[in-house]
Design a protein around this motif. Structure first.
Motif, PDB file in Angstrom:
ATOM      1  N   VAL A 156       0.878  -1.170   0.000  1.00 11.34           N
ATOM      2  CA  VAL A 156       0.000   0.000   0.000  1.00 11.34           C
ATOM      3  C   VAL A 156       0.913   1.216   0.000  1.00 11.34           C
ATOM      4  O   VAL A 156       1.679   1.424   0.947  1.00 11.34           O
ATOM      5  N   THR A 157       0.885   2.007  -1.065  1.00 11.04           N
ATOM      6  CA  THR A 157       1.766   3.173  -1.134  1.00 11.04           C
ATOM      7  C   THR A 157       1.150   4.356  -0.400  1.00 11.04           C
ATOM      8  O   THR A 157      -0.067   4.440  -0.211  1.00 11.04           O
ATOM      9  N   LEU A 158       2.010   5.275  -0.004  1.00 17.77           N
ATOM     10  CA  LEU A 158       1.550   6.479   0.668  1.00 17.77           C
ATOM     11  C   LEU A 158       0.678   7.311  -0.263  1.00 17.77           C
ATOM     12  O   LEU A 158      -0.303   7.924   0.165  1.00 17.77           O
ATOM     13  N   TYR A 159       1.022   7.320  -1.561  1.00 15.14           N
ATOM     14  CA  TYR A 159       0.213   8.058  -2.529  1.00 15.14           C
ATOM     15  C   TYR A 159      -1.210   7.505  -2.553  1.00 15.14           C
ATOM     16  O   TYR A 159      -2.194   8.254  -2.487  1.00 15.14           O
ATOM     17  N   ASP A 160      -1.322   6.181  -2.674  1.00  9.34           N
ATOM     18  CA  ASP A 160      -2.644   5.555  -2.698  1.00  9.34           C
ATOM     19  C   ASP A 160      -3.424   5.877  -1.427  1.00  9.34           C
ATOM     20  O   ASP A 160      -4.623   6.186  -1.463  1.00  9.34           O
ATOM     21  N   LEU A 161      -2.734   5.796  -0.289  1.00 13.07           N
ATOM     22  CA  LEU A 161      -3.389   6.051   0.984  1.00 13.07           C
ATOM     23  C   LEU A 161      -3.937   7.473   1.056  1.00 13.07           C
ATOM     24  O   LEU A 161      -5.079   7.697   1.480  1.00 13.07           O
ATOM     25  N   LYS A 162      -3.127   8.443   0.608  1.00 15.96           N
ATOM     26  CA  LYS A 162      -3.588   9.838   0.639  1.00 15.96           C
ATOM     27  C   LYS A 162      -4.769  10.060  -0.293  1.00 15.96           C
ATOM     28  O   LYS A 162      -5.675  10.837   0.002  1.00 15.96           O
ATOM     29  N   GLN A 163      -4.773   9.366  -1.444  1.00 13.28           N
ATOM     30  CA  GLN A 163      -5.900   9.477  -2.361  1.00 13.28           C
ATOM     31  C   GLN A 163      -7.178   8.937  -1.709  1.00 13.28           C
ATOM     32  O   GLN A 163      -8.241   9.545  -1.803  1.00 13.28           O
ATOM     33  N   LEU A 164      -7.040   7.811  -1.025  1.00  8.60           N
ATOM     34  CA  LEU A 164      -8.198   7.206  -0.375  1.00  8.60           C
ATOM     35  C   LEU A 164      -8.703   8.050   0.790  1.00  8.60           C
ATOM     36  O   LEU A 164      -9.888   8.005   1.127  1.00  8.60           O
ATOM     37  N   ALA A 165      -7.813   8.841   1.377  1.00 14.26           N
ATOM     38  CA  ALA A 165      -8.173   9.654   2.542  1.00 14.26           C
ATOM     39  C   ALA A 165      -8.785  10.996   2.164  1.00 14.26           C
ATOM     40  O   ALA A 165      -9.273  11.721   3.041  1.00 14.26           O
ATOM     41  N   ILE A 166      -8.789  11.350   0.894  1.00 16.55           N
ATOM     42  CA  ILE A 166      -9.254  12.671   0.456  1.00 16.55           C
ATOM     43  C   ILE A 166     -10.640  13.036   1.001  1.00 16.55           C
ATOM     44  O   ILE A 166     -10.829  14.137   1.529  1.00 16.55           O
ATOM     45  N   PRO A 167     -11.661  12.160   0.902  1.00 13.80           N
ATOM     46  CA  PRO A 167     -12.983  12.547   1.421  1.00 13.80           C
ATOM     47  C   PRO A 167     -12.960  12.911   2.907  1.00 13.80           C
ATOM     48  O   PRO A 167     -13.575  13.900   3.317  1.00 13.80           O
ATOM     49  N   GLU A 168     -12.225  12.134   3.722  1.00 12.50           N
ATOM     50  CA  GLU A 168     -12.164  12.424   5.157  1.00 12.50           C
ATOM     51  C   GLU A 168     -11.341  13.675   5.449  1.00 12.50           C
ATOM     52  O   GLU A 168     -11.672  14.454   6.345  1.00 12.50           O
ATOM     53  N   LEU A 169     -10.263  13.874   4.702  1.00 14.42           N
ATOM     54  CA  LEU A 169      -9.449  15.079   4.887  1.00 14.42           C
ATOM     55  C   LEU A 169     -10.250  16.328   4.532  1.00 14.42           C
ATOM     56  O   LEU A 169     -10.187  17.352   5.231  1.00 14.42           O
ATOM     57  N   ARG A 170     -11.016  16.237   3.443  1.00  9.50           N
ATOM     58  CA  ARG A 170     -11.845  17.376   3.037  1.00  9.50           C
ATOM     59  C   ARG A 170     -12.916  17.650   4.084  1.00  9.50           C
ATOM     60  O   ARG A 170     -13.192  18.804   4.440  1.00  9.50           O
ATOM     61  N   LYS A 171     -13.541  16.602   4.577  1.00  7.26           N
ATOM     62  CA  LYS A 171     -14.590  16.747   5.588  1.00  7.26           C
ATOM     63  C   LYS A 171     -14.054  17.407   6.857  1.00  7.26           C
ATOM     64  O   LYS A 171     -14.737  18.211   7.496  1.00  7.26           O
ATOM     65  N   ALA A 172     -12.805  17.071   7.214  1.00  5.71           N
ATOM     66  CA  ALA A 172     -12.198  17.627   8.425  1.00  5.71           C
ATOM     67  C   ALA A 172     -11.579  19.002   8.190  1.00  5.71           C
ATOM     68  O   ALA A 172     -11.107  19.647   9.128  1.00  5.71           O
ATOM     69  N   GLY A 173     -11.574  19.457   6.928  1.00  8.24           N
ATOM     70  CA  GLY A 173     -11.019  20.768   6.611  1.00  8.24           C
ATOM     71  C   GLY A 173      -9.509  20.829   6.668  1.00  8.24           C
ATOM     72  O   GLY A 173      -8.936  21.892   6.942  1.00  8.24           O
ATOM     73  N   VAL A 174      -8.840  19.686   6.419  1.00  7.52           N
ATOM     74  CA  VAL A 174      -7.376  19.648   6.472  1.00  7.52           C
ATOM     75  C   VAL A 174      -6.799  19.096   5.172  1.00  7.52           C
ATOM     76  O   VAL A 174      -5.771  18.421   5.183  1.00  7.52           O
ATOM     77  N   LEU A 175      -7.462  19.382   4.065  1.00  5.30           N
ATOM     78  CA  LEU A 175      -6.977  18.915   2.768  1.00  5.30           C
ATOM     79  C   LEU A 175      -6.058  19.975   2.160  1.00  5.30           C
ATOM     80  O   LEU A 175      -6.447  21.123   1.993  1.00  5.30           O
ATOM     81  N   GLY A 176      -4.820  19.599   1.839  1.00  3.93           N
ATOM     82  CA  GLY A 176      -3.881  20.535   1.223  1.00  3.93           C
ATOM     83  C   GLY A 176      -2.505  20.428   1.836  1.00  3.93           C
ATOM     84  O   GLY A 176      -2.339  19.961   2.974  1.00  3.93           O
ATOM     85  N   PRO A 177      -1.493  20.873   1.088  1.00  5.00           N
ATOM     86  CA  PRO A 177      -0.086  20.753   1.532  1.00  5.00           C
ATOM     87  C   PRO A 177       0.192  21.419   2.877  1.00  5.00           C
ATOM     88  O   PRO A 177       1.018  20.930   3.647  1.00  5.00           O
ATOM     89  N   LYS A 178      -0.484  22.517   3.185  1.00  4.14           N
ATOM     90  CA  LYS A 178      -0.161  23.239   4.415  1.00  4.14           C
ATOM     91  C   LYS A 178      -0.548  22.464   5.670  1.00  4.14           C
ATOM     92  O   LYS A 178      -0.124  22.792   6.777  1.00  4.14           O
ATOM     93  N   TYR A 179      -1.397  21.417   5.492  1.00  4.56           N
ATOM     94  CA  TYR A 179      -1.806  20.621   6.651  1.00  4.56           C
ATOM     95  C   TYR A 179      -1.047  19.296   6.738  1.00  4.56           C
ATOM     96  O   TYR A 179      -1.353  18.466   7.594  1.00  4.56           O
ATOM     97  N   ALA A 180      -0.068  19.109   5.866  1.00  7.51           N
ATOM     98  CA  ALA A 180       0.591  17.801   5.726  1.00  7.51           C
ATOM     99  C   ALA A 180       1.114  17.240   7.041  1.00  7.51           C
ATOM    100  O   ALA A 180       1.050  16.034   7.286  1.00  7.51           O
ATOM    101  N   ASP A 181       1.633  18.100   7.924  1.00  2.00           N
ATOM    102  CA  ASP A 181       2.249  17.612   9.164  1.00  2.00           C
ATOM    103  C   ASP A 181       1.345  17.753  10.387  1.00  2.00           C
ATOM    104  O   ASP A 181       1.800  17.564  11.525  1.00  2.00           O
TER     105      ASP A 181
END
Length: 310
Positions: free
Chosen positions: A37-62
């Motif tokens: 399971v690559t990190l890229y794939d994982l981040k793609q799968l997490a997009i809906p939850e990241l967007r819902k939590a308002g933390v989608l984007g490079p500035k929230y990476a850490d």
């Protein structure tokens, strides 16, 4: 309409993000029995939850929130891969016709043809083949869980009957009343109008047309058949003991005076056992399925080689 179709599709399967051909080689997030399971794939799968939590984007990476979401999604991905690997070992498969049929049913439920649904899938930036793969995964998962979980959960007829007897209030239809309402304007003498109605000088519907400022004036104040739970206590008290077709005494509704005409009253009735047995069985089955599912998932995880590197 297109987005509703794809939202429904995402609800059926776990993996909701498109897979792009131009993926770069990247860090490994986990290895599940040798499957990466690559990190890229994982981040793609997490997009809906990241967007819902308002933390989608490079500035929230850490941010801690992003890391928490990624860990949760990764756990789901690992479980899903273990399911699919177990299904393959057990020879569970799905043919193309079944996948097409499932897509067709999903499209029809939303008033679309299969061809139109496929066009909308493409318009959302996905490919029909990737969506088919998700549907295939969903069908396999359902069959596997039915085999490994569903068969272990048995609900007897005696259990269903006992639940019915102990919860009859849940299966009793509401008492209903069919009403018309006349709400008087402040300048109208409500008692005088009531006297005219009692003397037969004017019909209730005529009085509504002439004096009412309430709902349904054009329909003679008709409110329809209502469950008693949807009628105010004042109105219920006013029609208590009245005969069908009669008109209440003048009552207060808030700051207004009003009259109610009772058309009919229907007592609540207990739904037959045969009509609700299936629903009761499903209700009793749900928590047991959940417990059996957790047991099965834990067994798969305990017997697997899972290397989490996130």
């Amino acid at each position: 309409m297109a987005s509703r179709f794809l939202i429904a599709l995402a609800a059926v399967v776990m993996f909701a993000a498109p897979v792009h051909a131009e993926q770069l080689v990247n860090k490994i997030a986990a290895v599940v029995n040798g499957e990466i399971v690559t990190l890229y794939d994982l981040k793609q799968l997490a997009i809906p939850e990241l967007r819902k939590a308002g933390v989608l984007g490079p500035k929230y990476a850490d941010s801690p929130k992003v890391k928490s979401i990624l860990n949760t999604v990764l756990e789901n991905v690992v479980t899903e891969k273990l399911f699919l690997q177990d299904a393959e070992r057990r020879g569970i498969s799905v043919d193309e016709a079944e996948i097409e049929n499932e897509l067709r049913k999903m499209a029809q439920q939303r008033g679309l043809t299969l061809e139109k649904a496929k066009e909308q899938i493409v318009s959302e930036g996905l490919t029909v083949e990737s969506v088919k793969e998700r549907v295939k995964t969903s069908i396999i998962r359902q069959r596997l869980l039915g085999l490994m979980v569903g068969r272990k959960v048995v609900i007897t007829k005696e259990e269903v009957q006992r639940f019915y007897e102990e919860h009859k209030a849940e299966f009793t239809a509401d008492e209903k009343v069919e009403l018309s309402l006349l709400v008087f304007a402040p300048t109208v003498d409500a008692l005088n109008v009531h006297d005219e109605l009692s003397a037969g000088k004017i019909s209730f519907e005529e009085a509504v047309q002439k004096y009412s400022v309430g709902p349904g004036k054009e329909q003679g104040g008709y409110l329809g058949e209502l469950g008693v739970k949807d009628v105010s206590p004042q109105m219920l008290a006013a029609v208590d003991g009245m005969k069908d077709g009669s008109v209440s005494d003048v009552l207060s509704l808030g700051s207004s005076k009003a009259l109610i005409k009772l058309h009919s009253k229907t007592k609540g009735s207990l739904r037959p056992f045969e009509d609700v047995a299936q629903a009761i069985e499903a209700k009793l089955r749900a928590p047991r399925l959940e417990a059996s599912f957790k047991e099965y998932a834990e067994k798969l995880r305990n017997n697997a080689v899972v290397d989490v590197r996130l």
